[in-house]
Scaffold this motif. Structure first.
Motif, PDB file in Angstrom:
ATOM      1  N   ASN A  75      -4.445 -81.502  99.346  1.00 31.18           N
ATOM      2  CA  ASN A  75      -4.957 -82.736  98.752  1.00 31.18           C
ATOM      3  C   ASN A  75      -4.723 -82.710  97.250  1.00 31.18           C
ATOM      4  OD1 ASN A  75      -6.561 -85.285  99.087  1.00 31.18           O
ATOM      5  ND2 ASN A  75      -7.778 -84.264  97.513  1.00 31.18           N
TER       6      ASN A  75
ATOM      7  N   THR B 233      -9.232 -89.007  95.743  1.00 31.42           N
ATOM      8  CA  THR B 233      -9.670 -89.310  97.104  1.00 31.42           C
ATOM      9  C   THR B 233      -9.252 -88.193  98.057  1.00 31.42           C
ATOM     10  OG1 THR B 233      -7.645 -90.547  97.552  1.00 31.42           O
ATOM     11  CG2 THR B 233      -9.535 -91.781  96.705  1.00 31.42           C
TER      12      THR B 233
ATOM     13  N   ASP C 117      -9.683 -86.905 102.595  1.00 31.57           N
ATOM     14  CA  ASP C 117     -10.073 -87.270 103.957  1.00 31.57           C
ATOM     15  C   ASP C 117     -10.836 -86.117 104.582  1.00 31.57           C
ATOM     16  OD1 ASP C 117     -10.375 -88.143 106.512  1.00 31.57           O
ATOM     17  OD2 ASP C 117      -8.245 -88.268 106.994  1.00 31.57           O
TER      18      ASP C 117
ATOM     19  N   THR D 248     -12.433 -86.103 107.455  1.00 32.96           N
ATOM     20  CA  THR D 248     -12.649 -86.256 108.893  1.00 32.96           C
ATOM     21  C   THR D 248     -12.002 -85.149 109.702  1.00 32.96           C
ATOM     22  OG1 THR D 248     -10.712 -87.710 109.040  1.00 32.96           O
ATOM     23  CG2 THR D 248     -12.853 -88.755 108.678  1.00 32.96           C
TER      24      THR D 248
ATOM     25  N   PHE E 125     -14.583 -90.124  99.309  1.00 37.13           N
ATOM     26  CA  PHE E 125     -14.054 -90.734 100.536  1.00 37.13           C
ATOM     27  C   PHE E 125     -14.874 -91.983 100.828  1.00 37.13           C
ATOM     28  CE2 PHE E 125     -14.279 -91.121 105.246  1.00 37.13           C
ATOM     29  CZ  PHE E 125     -12.939 -91.433 105.477  1.00 37.13           C
TER      30      PHE E 125
ATOM     31  N   ARG F  62      -8.171 -94.045 104.978  1.00 34.75           N
ATOM     32  CA  ARG F  62      -7.354 -92.839 104.880  1.00 34.75           C
ATOM     33  C   ARG F  62      -5.972 -93.173 104.322  1.00 34.75           C
ATOM     34  NH1 ARG F  62      -9.762 -92.739 110.015  1.00 34.75           N
ATOM     35  NH2 ARG F  62     -11.387 -91.177 110.212  1.00 34.75           N
TER      36      ARG F  62
END
Length: 826
Positions: free
Chosen positions: A720, A724, A726, A728, A822, A826
């Motif tokens: 990353n 922002t 993700d 999940t 987040f 996505r």
């Protein structure tokens, strides 16, 4: 049909009426003629019974004979009536007397004790394990009824159209949703369950939560932690838990005699103002020291419930034998309020015809926890009128009649024609984020257009571009379907056109089986597990001049297959061929003038100071024939079987996945020559008692032969870059660069995250109302070239929103620290 015959005979025995059966019915009231809702009504010394509805009305279907019928509800004196059924239906109304609990002579022995309630509950807790093990298994028939109602509506927000659509009265009240279910439930210690749903019915729109199987509504306060599906991610401490005295005080209200047994009423008092605690009363049978009934409550103010403000749980136990008691009925009554709309309702479970310690055949508990009969959802109104043990109230019957008529009308050609155009109208706001879907009347054909956010983009390789992608699906029958996904892509800066197609054929939903084939050309990410979406890469490139994603060109073709070999073992395999070409930056535009920032090379291995138009060499144009396969083992896989297929449920044990990938040399001009294998073990949402839930993933692997491979063949990580992220997927990093750590050698990565689900912040005044969930976690990676990369982070989450703060280390040196956010996209 033969395989379902025993279950059909069993349920008909429990609930249906034959030519020799007659109806015993009546109304149950209290001393002020008020209805006593949900009173248990059962044949004494048997396991057959029912409960009254909200209006206090009950019904039992009985053969001719004389029966001792017991009427019982918490707070009222249990009464048994001798009733004779001859050759006609019998009406027998019942008035219950208030139960008086007092310190009678029977309770004199507790007077010398300073805390008699504590002493009684210590006796119960000392026997809890024995009560839990009284039976090794059982079978029973279960009926579950659910109703969700709108109790009042703010006039300013309730238009005539809303009142008409929801069938509300002038005060904004009405039934929103009803559901019923008849099933057989089989249980074997310690936690084996198998259920068959014979009949199911729903009407209206479910606005809160639902119980779709009997096992969801099982209430067992003998367990240490009591969990409520859909209303909380944490458990609640039972008043008879092994450590209950750390959390509760108990007060003896008094005692009474019920059918020759002394029953003590114990008030349950939490020791702390806030936490996962019940309030209310437990009723205990002296001598046996077991639960007679429970009347407990949870509140949002104290216990941070989701969706509802209060939840009342009532349960009645009855003796099946002299030494075995089982639940006869359970009620969950709830109330809540959203934007001035007040709602409430209940779920009622009735348990009948227990068979204790049956001899289940070998392999009976095979992971299938629920099977829904093919005819369960098409039972007629006459069937339900004959078989439901809980009579409908007048509003419930009226609601069913109206909604059944509406449902029938919605299947007519006239209605389907009238709504087809409206149904497929495009909403541009939702299309921008979520895409657009349309289908034909029969819903056998559907079209999905991918979101606008993923259609138009900008990057430094292609400049502004269009990535148009749609998916067409066709349902052949309940067991066969196919989907075709074509895509075209064009970059205006490099004037490169790409087109590809993915076709999938689903041929066995009971085995999760599908074939796929894909071919064409595309612009792909050098990191094959993905970096940033087109949307986020466009934002970071244009707004912040960070062109994070690096691309290459691929012309490809391939096919593959997946199938569940047996329950919990999923196998996948595929063969692909591609011609791959390096790409370079062609667009260097800026939305804002910036003298301090420059785009980076499209070669991820180029030096950081390389110019944006760098043409350094990464790999030659080449061909690659690649075979890949994997086997995923999910231990103790549980699943639901519906008429349309098998649906796997999350397992409480980890999933082990073995992966293998081979670059095949020389065949069809292929240049690659390598073998790669990896193993990972992972699990999500492991419940940790009252402290929330954890997730983890461990992955290790190596190229045990790497004679010839190229950068896109390396093992890559889900890193990353940017603010922002993700969260999940548990296998992702917060700060790891997308390409720096990619490897052609051995590696090991580890990820762990724990969500405290509010167990810490719930103790802080004012913050408690926000219902924030606390998160902590760590990520680790080591490779031959870059050992011991580490990340640590903390965060808070609410629904789809999350903010983390973390710090990372490359070896022993601090690398990056900062916030990551987040917000559901996505």
């Amino acid at each position: 049909m033969r395989r379902y015959l025993p279950f059909i005979i069993f349920i008909l025995t429990c609930f249906s009426a034959s030519a020799q059966q007659y109806l015993l019915s009546g109304r149950i009231t209290g001393q002020k003629n008020e209805p006593v809702s949900f009173t248990s009504v059962y044949i004494r010394n048997s396991t057959y019974g029912t409960t009254a509805n909200e209006e206090g009305r009950y019904q039992l279907k009985l053969n001719p004979g004389t029966y001792n019928i017991t009427y019982r509800f918490t707070g009222y004196r249990e009464q048994t009536e001798s009733i004779t059924i001859t050759d006609h239906n019998e009406v027998h109304d019942m008035q219950l007397a208030d139960e008086v609990f007092k310190f009678s002579q029977v309770s004199e022995k507790w007077k010398e004790n300073l805390d008699p309630g504590d002493t009684i509950m210590r006796m119960v807790i000392s026997r809890r394990q024995a009560h839990m093990k009284e039976v090794q298994g059982y079978s029973c028939a279960v009926y579950i009824k659910g109703v969700q109602k709108l109790l009042s509506s703010p006039k300013a927000l309730t238009s005539k159209a809303v009142i008409a659509a929801l069938d509300l009265d002038s005060n904004g009240r009405g039934i929103l949703y009803q559901s019923e279910m008849l099933s057989t439930l089989n249980f074997e210690r310690p936690n084996k369950i198998r259920e068959v749903t014979i009949a199911a019915k729903q009407a209206g729109v479910n606005t809160a939560f639902d119980y779709t199987k009997a096992s969801d509504l099982q209430v067992n306060f003998y367990n240490d932690v009591f969990k409520i599906n859909g209303l909380s991610s944490r458990g609640y401490i039972s008043p008879v838990a092994s450590n209950a005295f750390d959390h509760y005080n108990y007060k003896l209200i008094g005692s009474t005699i019920q059918n020759g047994r002394t029953v003590d009423k114990i008030e349950v008092i939490p020791k702390r103002e806030n936490g996962q605690y019940f309030v209310g009363n437990m009723y205990i049978v002296e001598g046996d020291w077991r639960i007679y009934s429970a009347d407990l409550m949870l509140t949002n103010k104290r216990s941070s419930l989701n969706l509802v403000d209060t939840l009342k749980i009532s349960q009645q136990y009855i003796p099946i034998t002299d030494s075995v008691w089982m639940p006869a009925a359970v009620q969950l009554n709830f109330k809540g309020s959203v934007l001035g709309f007040k709602f409430g309702g209940y779920y009622e479970g009735i348990y009948n015809n227990y068979k204790l310690n049956p001899s289940f055949p070998k392999g009976f508990f095979n992971g299938e926890i629920l099977r829904i009969d093919t005819a369960a959802n098409i039972k007629t109104a006459n069937y339900w009128n004959t078989n439901r043990p809980l009579p409908l109230t007048r509003p419930e019957a009226r609601d069913y009649q109206k909604k059944d008529s509406i449902a029938a009308y919605k299947k007519t050609d006239a209605y389907l024609d009238s709504i087809q155009h409206t149904k497929n109208n495009i909403n541009y706001f939702t299309y921008t984020i979520f895409g657009y879907s349309a289908s034909n009347r029969a819903e056998t054909d559907s079209l999905y257009i991918f979101p606008f956010l993923q259609t138009f983009y900008y990057n430094t390789v292609e400049g502004f571009g269009i990535n148009a992608k749609v998916k067409y699906s066709h349902k052949i029958d309940d067991l066969h379907s196919y989907a075709i996904t074509p895509a075209v892509r064009y970059g205006f800066a490099n004037k490169l056109f790409s087109a590809n197609v993915l076709a999938e054929y689903f041929n066995n939903p009971f085995r999760n089986s599908k074939f796929y084939v894909n071919f064409g050309s595309d612009v792909l990410d050098l990191n094959n597990v993905g970096t940033r979406s087109l949307y986020f890469n466009t934002l970071s490139t244009l707004l912040y001049e960070n062109n994070y994603v690096k691309y290459y060109r691929s012309q490809f073709g391939g096919f593959g297959y997946q199938r569940e070999l047996s329950n919990g073992i999923l196998w996948m395999a595929g063969l692909s061929y591609s011609s791959r070409t390096q790409m370079y930056n062609n667009a260097f535009g800026h939305l804002f003038d910036s003298k301090n920032r420059n785009y980076t090379s499209n070669n991820p291995l180029a030096p950081a100071n390389a110019p944006a138009d760098d043409r350094s060499f990464l790999f030659p144009q080449h061909q690659a024939l690649t075979f890949n396969t994997s086997v995923a083992f999910t231990f103790d896989q549980q699943y639901i079987t519906r008429p349309t297929g098998k649906f796997n449920l999350p397992s409480k044990y980890p999933t082990l996945t073995v992966n293998y990938r081979k670059g095949i040399k020389s065949a069809f001009g292929s240049d690659v020559d390598y073998d790669f294998a990896s193993v990972d073990i992972s699990q999500s949402n492991m419940s940790i008692g009252l402290s929330g839930f954890s997730s983890f993933k461990l992955t290790g692997g190596d190229f045990f032969r790497n004679n010839k491979l190229y950068y896109m063949d390396y093992y890559h990580y889900l890193g990353n870059q940017g603010v922002t992220f993700d969260p999940t997927y548990i296998g992702s990093f917060h700060f790891l660069p997308f390409y720096t750590y990619s490897t052609n050698g051995a590696f090991f990565e580890a990820h762990y995250q724990h969500n405290f689900a509010g167990s810490i912040l719930n103790k802080v005044p004012f913050i408690r109302k926000l219902k924030l969930e606390e998160v902590i976690g760590a990520n680790y990676l080591t490779t031959r070239g870059n050992p011991n990369y580490k990340e640590f982070y903390v965060g808070v989450q609410r629904l789809i929103f999350r903010v983390d703060y973390g710090i990372s280390y490359a070896g022993s040196k601090k690398y990056i620290q900062g916030f990551r956010i987040f917000y559901g996209i996505r």
